[in-house]
Design an enzyme around this catalytic site. Sequence first.
Site, PDB file in Angstrom:
ATOM      1  N   LYS A  73     -78.150  53.471 -69.442  1.00 37.57           N
ATOM      2  CA  LYS A  73     -77.433  54.432 -70.290  1.00 37.57           C
ATOM      3  C   LYS A  73     -76.562  55.381 -69.476  1.00 37.57           C
ATOM      4  O   LYS A  73     -75.382  55.588 -69.791  1.00 37.57           O
ATOM      5  CB  LYS A  73     -78.447  55.202 -71.137  1.00 37.57           C
ATOM      6  CG  LYS A  73     -77.867  56.291 -72.030  1.00 37.57           C
ATOM      7  CD  LYS A  73     -78.817  56.657 -73.136  1.00 37.57           C
ATOM      8  CE  LYS A  73     -80.219  56.911 -72.661  1.00 37.57           C
ATOM      9  NZ  LYS A  73     -80.334  58.066 -71.740  1.00 37.57           N
ATOM     10  N   THR A  75     -75.573  54.937 -66.373  1.00 37.83           N
ATOM     11  CA  THR A  75     -74.579  54.103 -65.699  1.00 37.83           C
ATOM     12  C   THR A  75     -73.425  53.782 -66.645  1.00 37.83           C
ATOM     13  O   THR A  75     -72.252  53.840 -66.254  1.00 37.83           O
ATOM     14  CB  THR A  75     -75.238  52.799 -65.203  1.00 37.83           C
ATOM     15  OG1 THR A  75     -76.335  53.128 -64.355  1.00 37.83           O
ATOM     16  CG2 THR A  75     -74.257  51.944 -64.440  1.00 37.83           C
ATOM     17  N   ARG A  96     -77.200  65.203 -67.783  1.00 41.18           N
ATOM     18  CA  ARG A  96     -78.269  66.148 -67.473  1.00 41.18           C
ATOM     19  C   ARG A  96     -78.604  66.096 -65.982  1.00 41.18           C
ATOM     20  O   ARG A  96     -78.364  65.101 -65.309  1.00 41.18           O
ATOM     21  CB  ARG A  96     -79.522  65.810 -68.283  1.00 41.18           C
ATOM     22  CG  ARG A  96     -79.380  66.080 -69.773  1.00 41.18           C
ATOM     23  CD  ARG A  96     -80.476  65.386 -70.560  1.00 41.18           C
ATOM     24  NE  ARG A  96     -80.397  63.936 -70.360  1.00 41.18           N
ATOM     25  CZ  ARG A  96     -81.448  63.133 -70.356  1.00 41.18           C
ATOM     26  NH1 ARG A  96     -82.662  63.618 -70.525  1.00 41.18           N
ATOM     27  NH2 ARG A  96     -81.291  61.837 -70.186  1.00 41.18           N
ATOM     28  N   LYS A 107     -89.454  56.698 -61.926  1.00 41.21           N
ATOM     29  CA  LYS A 107     -88.089  56.326 -62.304  1.00 41.21           C
ATOM     30  C   LYS A 107     -87.136  56.316 -61.122  1.00 41.21           C
ATOM     31  O   LYS A 107     -86.226  55.494 -61.039  1.00 41.21           O
ATOM     32  CB  LYS A 107     -87.571  57.290 -63.381  1.00 41.21           C
ATOM     33  CG  LYS A 107     -86.187  56.924 -63.909  1.00 41.21           C
ATOM     34  CD  LYS A 107     -85.761  57.884 -65.002  1.00 41.21           C
ATOM     35  CE  LYS A 107     -84.366  57.530 -65.529  1.00 41.21           C
ATOM     36  NZ  LYS A 107     -83.916  58.465 -66.582  1.00 41.21           N
ATOM     37  N   ALA A 275     -85.990  63.892 -73.340  1.00 40.62           N
ATOM     38  CA  ALA A 275     -85.873  63.661 -74.782  1.00 40.62           C
ATOM     39  C   ALA A 275     -87.183  63.273 -75.433  1.00 40.62           C
ATOM     40  O   ALA A 275     -87.287  63.273 -76.658  1.00 40.62           O
ATOM     41  CB  ALA A 275     -84.823  62.590 -75.054  1.00 40.62           C
ATOM     42  N   PHE A 303     -83.322  58.957 -73.302  1.00 40.63           N
ATOM     43  CA  PHE A 303     -84.095  57.839 -73.858  1.00 40.63           C
ATOM     44  C   PHE A 303     -83.317  57.163 -74.982  1.00 40.63           C
ATOM     45  O   PHE A 303     -82.100  57.081 -74.937  1.00 40.63           O
ATOM     46  CB  PHE A 303     -85.488  58.297 -74.265  1.00 40.63           C
ATOM     47  CG  PHE A 303     -86.350  58.678 -73.087  1.00 40.63           C
ATOM     48  CD1 PHE A 303     -86.592  57.779 -72.061  1.00 40.63           C
ATOM     49  CD2 PHE A 303     -86.893  59.956 -72.976  1.00 40.63           C
ATOM     50  CE1 PHE A 303     -87.360  58.128 -70.961  1.00 40.63           C
ATOM     51  CE2 PHE A 303     -87.668  60.308 -71.878  1.00 40.63           C
ATOM     52  CZ  PHE A 303     -87.902  59.394 -70.867  1.00 40.63           C
ATOM     53  N   PHE A 383     -75.829  41.362 -66.899  1.00 36.78           N
ATOM     54  CA  PHE A 383     -76.650  40.851 -65.805  1.00 36.78           C
ATOM     55  C   PHE A 383     -76.223  39.409 -65.531  1.00 36.78           C
ATOM     56  O   PHE A 383     -75.817  38.687 -66.452  1.00 36.78           O
ATOM     57  CB  PHE A 383     -78.140  40.899 -66.166  1.00 36.78           C
ATOM     58  CG  PHE A 383     -78.779  42.238 -65.979  1.00 36.78           C
ATOM     59  CD1 PHE A 383     -79.513  42.521 -64.836  1.00 36.78           C
ATOM     60  CD2 PHE A 383     -78.636  43.234 -66.927  1.00 36.78           C
ATOM     61  CE1 PHE A 383     -80.101  43.768 -64.649  1.00 36.78           C
ATOM     62  CE2 PHE A 383     -79.212  44.485 -66.765  1.00 36.78           C
ATOM     63  CZ  PHE A 383     -79.949  44.749 -65.612  1.00 36.78           C
ATOM     64  N   TRP A 411     -71.759  48.349 -63.610  1.00 36.58           N
ATOM     65  CA  TRP A 411     -72.613  48.544 -62.436  1.00 36.58           C
ATOM     66  C   TRP A 411     -71.957  47.900 -61.221  1.00 36.58           C
ATOM     67  O   TRP A 411     -71.861  48.517 -60.166  1.00 36.58           O
ATOM     68  CB  TRP A 411     -74.002  47.940 -62.667  1.00 36.58           C
ATOM     69  CG  TRP A 411     -74.975  48.276 -61.567  1.00 36.58           C
ATOM     70  CD1 TRP A 411     -75.861  49.314 -61.534  1.00 36.58           C
ATOM     71  CD2 TRP A 411     -75.142  47.584 -60.312  1.00 36.58           C
ATOM     72  NE1 TRP A 411     -76.571  49.317 -60.342  1.00 36.58           N
ATOM     73  CE2 TRP A 411     -76.143  48.270 -59.578  1.00 36.58           C
ATOM     74  CE3 TRP A 411     -74.540  46.468 -59.741  1.00 36.58           C
ATOM     75  CZ2 TRP A 411     -76.558  47.864 -58.308  1.00 36.58           C
ATOM     76  CZ3 TRP A 411     -74.943  46.061 -58.465  1.00 36.58           C
ATOM     77  CH2 TRP A 411     -75.949  46.758 -57.769  1.00 36.58           C
TER      78      TRP A 411
END
Length: 557
Positions: A73, A75, A96, A107, A275, A303, A383, A411
Site C-alpha cells: 500500500k 509502495t 504516516r 514488519k 489503524a 491496514f 509479482f 516496486w
Amino acid sequence: MTYKTDIEIAQETVMEPISKVAAYLGIADDELEHYGKYKAKVTHELWDRIKDGPDGHLILVTAVTPTPAGEGKTTTSVGLAQALAHIGKKVTLALREPSLGPVFGIKGGAAGGGYSQVVPMEDINIHFTGDFHAITSAHNLLAAMLDNSIQQGNPLGVDSRRIVLRRALDMNDRSLRKIVIGLGGKTEGIPREDGFDITVASEVMAILCLSRDLDDLKGRLAEIIVAYTYDGKPVRARDLEAHGAMAMLLKDAIKPNLVQTIEHVPAFVHGGPFANIAHGCNSIMATKYGLKLADYFITEAGFAADLGAEKFLDIKCRLAGLKPSAVVIVATIRALKMHGGLHKNDLATQNLKALEAGIPNLEKHVENILSYGLPVVVALNAFPTDTDEELGFIVEKCAKLGVSVVRSDIWAKGGVGGIELAEAVIAACDAPNTFHYLYEEDASPADKITTIATKIYGAQDVNFTPKAMSDLKLIHELGYDDLLICMAKTQSSLSDDPNAKGRPEGFTLTVREVRLSAGAGFIIPITGAIMTMPGLPKRPAACDIDVDGNGRVSGLF
C-alpha cells in the site's frame, strides 16, 4: 534474479536538497525549518500564505486485508505519486511516520519499497525529526502530573481505582501491558495498577493528527479525561493544568515534515497512529498543506479498507471537511490466494481455485468503498509469478462491480511502472462522486458501532460485554454520545477473529470495552483480543539491524 533490498536502493539514491524539492511546490526556503540537508518542517507562515487557495484532487490509497504475502500500500502510494509526476502532473503525497515498535518487531521499515520509497529511509524509520518522542513525552508528562497530584494530597479527589490514562512508549513491550507502580514507601507514590500503550495508540497522537493548529491542539489536550473522582466526575488534563506544558512539548511536532521520494517528488510524512488500534491516518495539517500545494494529492490510510479507510472517511474527512476524489484499493494475486487458503510457500504457482476462494475479500472492500459514493480503482501490485489467467480472472470479477483493475510494477520500475495506474486514477477523479458518511453523528454509540460492524465488516450481530455496556452508559451520562467511532480490531481479518480469512459471514463481533477519547473526539470500542501494546515476535526484526563504524545502517527492511 537477485534483487537489491529496499535499504540498498535507498542508500544508492542521490537525494536533492530539501529546499529544491520544496521549490517544486512553490515553498520558499524561509518557509522551511531545516533538519539537515534532506529533511525539513514547514512553517505556520506557509499555511497563512496558501490557506485561501484552491484544493487539488484528494486520492486515498487503501488495501485488501493484509497477509504475510504483502500488498504494498505505501509502495503504491509513493509509486502513484511518481507516476503522476512522470506524466506532467503537479503532485505530492502524505504518509504516516513509522513507529519503532514494528520497525524492530515483525514488519520492519515503513517508507515504501523498491524504487517507490520516501528517503532518507533510515532517518524516517528511526527517530526522524523527533515527533514521536515529543508525543511520548507529552503523554507521560500528563501521567506524571496525575500521580503527583494524588501524592500531594489529592486535591482533585481522584479515585485511584478509576484512573483511565495509561503511560506510553514507542516500542513493543508486552511486559509493560499491566504493571504496578508506586511501590517502595510513602515518598515513592501511591501504589496502584497501571500499564503502557504503544505511543501510536496514545490519545495525544490522535490529537496531534486531528488538530488544525496549535490553539486547536492545546484545546483538545485540555479535554483528555485521565481519571474519575470518588463521586464519579471526570478529571481532565486542564484540571491538572497540564495542557499548556503538553502543547509546549508539541509546538514543533505539530509542524508537518517534508522529505522526498526516490524520484524527488515532495512527500509529507507526519503523524503515525495505527489503524487497528487508532484512526490510522497522517495529520490533517499535512493533508491540508498537500491539497493546497498540488493538483493531485495522495495519502494512505493504515491496514485494509475496513480499518484505515473507514476511519479516514468517517473521522478524518468529517473533522477536516475533506472530500476524496477517488480511492485506490491495493491488492496482490499472492495475497488473494492466501485469503483463499494457500500457504505462503505455495503462492508461486498458478491456482485459480485458491484465487476464486480469496477474491471475495477484495470484492467486499470494493463494495464498502463504493457504498460511500466514491470512484474506485483496483491496483494490482505486480509479482513475477503472476499469470495472465489470474489477472484476467480478477479483471472479470471487478468488472461486475463496475471497477477497473490496473496492474502496476512500481516496486521494480518506480514511477514508470505506474503510468497506467496514474491515468486510471485521473479518470476516476473525473467520474461521478456522491461521497457521504456511513453513519450520522447523532445516532447512539451502540448504533454507530453496529452499523460499522454489519455494513463494513459483514457481521451478523454485535455482542457488547457487561463491561462495554457499563462504559457506554458512562459515556452517555457524560454527554458524549455524539462522538465519532474509532474501532480497535484485528487487521488480519474483516472480523474480530484474526484467523478468519477471505470474507467471513454470519459472525458476531464482540466489543469487550469502550474507551473515551474526549480530546480526540471519538470513542474506541475494543473488539476481540486486540491489544494496545503489541509484543515482539519470536525473532524480532531488531536481530537483523546493525550499523557499522561509519554509521551505515544495514538490515532495515
